[in-house]
Design a protein around this motif. Structure first.
Motif, mmCIF file in Angstrom:
data_model
loop_
_atom_site.group_PDB
_atom_site.id
_atom_site.type_symbol
_atom_site.label_atom_id
_atom_site.label_comp_id
_atom_site.label_asym_id
_atom_site.label_seq_id
_atom_site.Cartn_x
_atom_site.Cartn_y
_atom_site.Cartn_z
ATOM 1 N N HIS A 201 0.768 -0.820 0.255
ATOM 2 C CA HIS A 201 0.228 0.581 -0.042
ATOM 3 C C HIS A 201 0.651 1.356 -0.169
ATOM 4 N N ASP A 202 2.046 1.104 0.935
ATOM 5 C CA ASP A 202 3.058 2.404 1.040
ATOM 6 C C ASP A 202 3.134 2.995 -0.355
ATOM 7 N N ASN A 203 3.979 1.757 -1.217
ATOM 8 C CA ASN A 203 4.863 1.109 -2.670
ATOM 9 C C ASN A 203 3.731 2.101 -3.231
ATOM 10 N N LEU A 204 2.236 1.845 -3.558
ATOM 11 C CA LEU A 204 1.434 3.179 -4.309
ATOM 12 C C LEU A 204 1.108 3.709 -4.218
ATOM 13 N N LEU A 205 1.086 3.966 -3.081
ATOM 14 C CA LEU A 205 0.513 5.679 -2.757
ATOM 15 C C LEU A 205 1.286 6.403 -2.645
ATOM 16 N N GLU A 206 2.889 6.068 -2.378
ATOM 17 C CA GLU A 206 3.943 7.355 -3.070
ATOM 18 C C GLU A 206 3.794 7.493 -3.906
ATOM 19 N N HIS A 232 -2.292 -5.168 -16.591
ATOM 20 C CA HIS A 232 -0.357 -5.205 -16.137
ATOM 21 C C HIS A 232 -0.177 -3.086 -15.448
ATOM 22 N N ASP A 233 1.098 -3.191 -15.289
ATOM 23 C CA ASP A 233 0.555 -2.018 -13.901
ATOM 24 C C ASP A 233 0.355 -0.993 -14.622
ATOM 25 N N MET A 234 0.427 -0.665 -15.940
ATOM 26 C CA MET A 234 0.536 0.920 -16.430
ATOM 27 C C MET A 234 -1.215 0.982 -16.994
ATOM 28 N N GLU A 344 9.065 -2.998 -10.917
ATOM 29 C CA GLU A 344 9.869 -3.270 -9.660
ATOM 30 C C GLU A 344 9.020 -2.112 -8.441
ATOM 31 N N GLY A 345 9.725 -0.618 -9.227
ATOM 32 C CA GLY A 345 9.494 0.514 -9.159
ATOM 33 C C GLY A 345 7.881 0.835 -9.132
ATOM 34 N N THR A 346 7.169 -0.383 -8.492
ATOM 35 C CA THR A 346 6.017 -0.172 -8.766
ATOM 36 C C THR A 346 4.558 0.479 -10.102
ATOM 37 N N LEU A 347 5.500 1.783 -10.794
ATOM 38 C CA LEU A 347 5.693 2.190 -12.114
ATOM 39 C C LEU A 347 6.477 3.221 -12.385
#
Length: 601
Positions: A201-206, A232-234, A344-347
């Motif tokens: 959750h932290d990864n995404l919101l940051e 997919h991430d995008m 791996e860097g969220t997006l």
């Protein structure tokens, strides 16, 4: 200023208020996406699901209610906090409701794309089996049409979405901690077997905070339009979760509609005065070729302010042609926004500043391939033009690790090397024609770096080291902007010299008979160069293989040792449409490519 190889760009601090009332501290939000969903309230803004010429509207308040209702039904059906749930739903509305429901129930969604081509169903079963064995889900949530495939792949009957949605909503919702896994993003497998990236959750919101800061998105002004798959991430993060968190209106076109008729994308951009849309390079190339003059007259693309491009190498010619072609419809080429990111860097990692448009750097191709030296040049025969992906988003650090070299120390607060000189052994800043930096593997660090790969400690240890993410991408930093040159695993070594496969593949564009964006170049263990191209035999000249060899030799200075022509649909691709070079190389080594070819001297 120039950031040489081994340099680190300082983290830009940002404590701007977030829409859900929590301030960023140390790069982490310490709040879950579940809490953000619980606060969705707009009844006038929401998601619009395109079906032909009409849309089905779901407000953010309605999405919250439907998602929470589904989450309670999941809990009633036996799903527990921390369970994984594979999502295999072809409908975008159903997928989003199920995803939101899993988040509210504390279940970890695992998006898996439905099979696009029945001709490759065996490969799909193998991938599904691999993902299932990795994440060990409580259940698979799928459409009726996919039941047989699930049973064949994993020996288990999935849970039907419609039946779940009709169940008793008696379960309890939960509030996960910000550091808990939010979802698993299985990599597309363009260079290896799928690995489950653990996004918290932290990864995404940051990551959403930093992207929103760079893009300046606004719920009152912006309208997203996307045909990208939500698996997919995008598509998932950039075009669904981003608009959801900031309550920005969005229109979703079914990916298969885009595949059948690419110009549907621009139809809807014009119809709803879309301001924001992202796509890979191939999509821009496709609509540039397919759009008719009559369509151009009827379109108004003047509202489009962010034409994002990423997920695969950006070809300068493609984006220039797109800008020129659609200027007649009011499109402003300054909206073109090349970007860099990875699962791996969220997006998002680096974005071109809004309004800057396409920026490129021409470098000495021989110096880059032979020694990894970035030497800007004005013009010449052996020149490579590389697209800038812009500066880092706030919260990121970067360093470039040259081959067989430890990364150098970072920079002082003002961005200059601490001793005022380039790192030892590295090129420094210079005038045109002088080296300014060096190519190497891109490594990044920041609060958006994922936790690792699910239940894969060895792979995690190889990729995530001391807070740094070894991306596997090659590139350099010039005047504060990130330039990506390729993938370490894809480099072609031919007689001791390195070649990037995209340079070879792009050389084949425009040849009669060769399908655009359906060429793969790779090297063999004995340093031979092989080019595999899809072609249509009825429209291909008899000497097409020789023409390809001649075009490649003229573009990059090396003649392929073998050119293989194959039927349309032969080249292996990921579910997101990327070419799978490693899989193609493997098929070639096993003589499993259905085509014909011959050595070209």
């Amino acid at each position: 200023m120039s950031h040489g190889a081994g340099a680190e760009i300082p983290v830009r601090q940002n404590n701007a208020p977030l829409p859900w009332g929590v301030r960023a501290r140390g790069g982490f939000q310490h709040v879950s996406l579940s809490r953000v969903i619980a606060r969705l309230s707009s009844t006038s803004r929401g998601f619009n699901f395109v079906s032909g010429d009409s849309t089905d509207f779901l407000s953010f308040a309605e999405l919250k209610a439907a998602g929470e209702d589904f989450g309670r039904r999941l809990a009633s059906a036996g799903f527990q906090r921390g369970d994984r749930g594979i999502l295999m739903l072809s409908g975008q509305r159903e997928f989003i409701i199920a995803f939101v429901g899993m988040v509210r129930a504390g279940v970890i969604p695992v998006p898996v794309f439905p099979p696009a081509m029945l001709t490759r169903i065996e490969a799909y079963r193998e991938r599904l089996h691999s993902i299932h064995s990795s994440c060990l889900p409580r259940h698979i949530v799928a459409d009726d049409a996919l039941f047989d495939i699930c049973v064949e792949a994993v020996g288990e009957k999935p849970v039907n979405f419609a039946e779940l949605a009709a169940g008793a909503p008696t379960g309890e919702l939960v509030e996960p901690d910000g550091g808990e896994p939010l979802f698993l993003q299985y990599t597309s497998g363009s260079t290896a077997s799928p690995k489950g990236v653990v996004v918290t959750h932290d990864n995404l919101l940051e990551n959403l905070r930093s992207m929103n800061e760079a893009l300046g998105t606004s719920p009152e002004r912006d309208r997203f339009v996307s045909w990208l798959p939500l698996y997919h991430d995008m598509g998932l993060i950039g075009c669904m979760l981003g608009p959801l968190v900031y309550e920005i209106p969005a229109w979703f076109i079914p990916p298969y509609d885009f595949a059948r008729r690419p110009t549907t994308w621009l139809d809807w951009m014009s119809r709803v005065s879309g301001t924001f849309s992202y796509a890979p390079n191939f999509a821009y190339e496709l609509v540039t070729r397919r759009a008719t003059d009559k369509q151009l007259v009827g379109w108004d693309l003047s509202a489009w302010r962010v034409a994002g491009v990423g997920a695969e190498p950006v070809r300068p010619g493609t984006m220039r042609e797109f800008g020129e072609r659609f200027a007649a419809a009011g499109f402003d080429a300054a909206a073109i926004t090349p970007s860099y990111g990875l699962a791996e860097g969220t997006l998002g990692v680096a974005f071109t500043p809004i309004g800057q448009g396409l920026r490129t750097l021409s470098v000495d191709a021989a110096a880059l391939s032979e020694r990894g030296v970035v030497r800007p040049v004005e013009a010449g025969v052996d020149v490579r033009e590389i697209v800038s992906c812009g500066p880092l988003l706030s919260g990121w650090e970067i360093r470039i690790r040259a081959a067989s070299q430890e990364p150098a120390d970072g920079e002082s607060a003002d961005g200059e090397p601490a001793d005022g000189e380039p790192a030892e052994g590295q090129p420094g800043a210079g005038s045109a024609g002088e080296p300014v930096s060096a190519e190497g593997q891109i490594e990044i660090r920041g609060a958006s770096v994922a936790r690792g790969y699910w239940e894969a400690p060895e792979l995690t240890g190889e990729t995530f080291q001391d807070g740094w993410l070894r991306t596997g991408d090659l590139g350099f930093v010039h005047e504060g902007e990130v330039y990506v040159t390729g993938r370490t695993k894809d480099l072609v070594i031919h007689h001791g010299r390195n070649y990037h496969p995209t340079d070879i593949e792009w050389a084949c564009l425009g040849l009669p008979g060769v399908r655009p964006d359906h060429v793969i170049a790779f090297g063999t263990p004995d340093e031979r160069l092989v080019v595999v191209a899809e072609h249509k035999p009825a429209s291909s000249p008899p000497d097409l293989a020789r023409q390809i060899a001649t075009r490649v030799r003229g573009a990059v200075g090396v003649t392929p040792d073998d050119v293989v022509l194959v039927r349309p649909g032969t080249l292996p691709k990921t579910s997101s449409g990327k070419l799978r070079r490693a899989a193609c190389r493997d098929a070639y080594s096993r003589n499993a490519l259905a085509g014909h070819g011959g050595a070209q001297q």
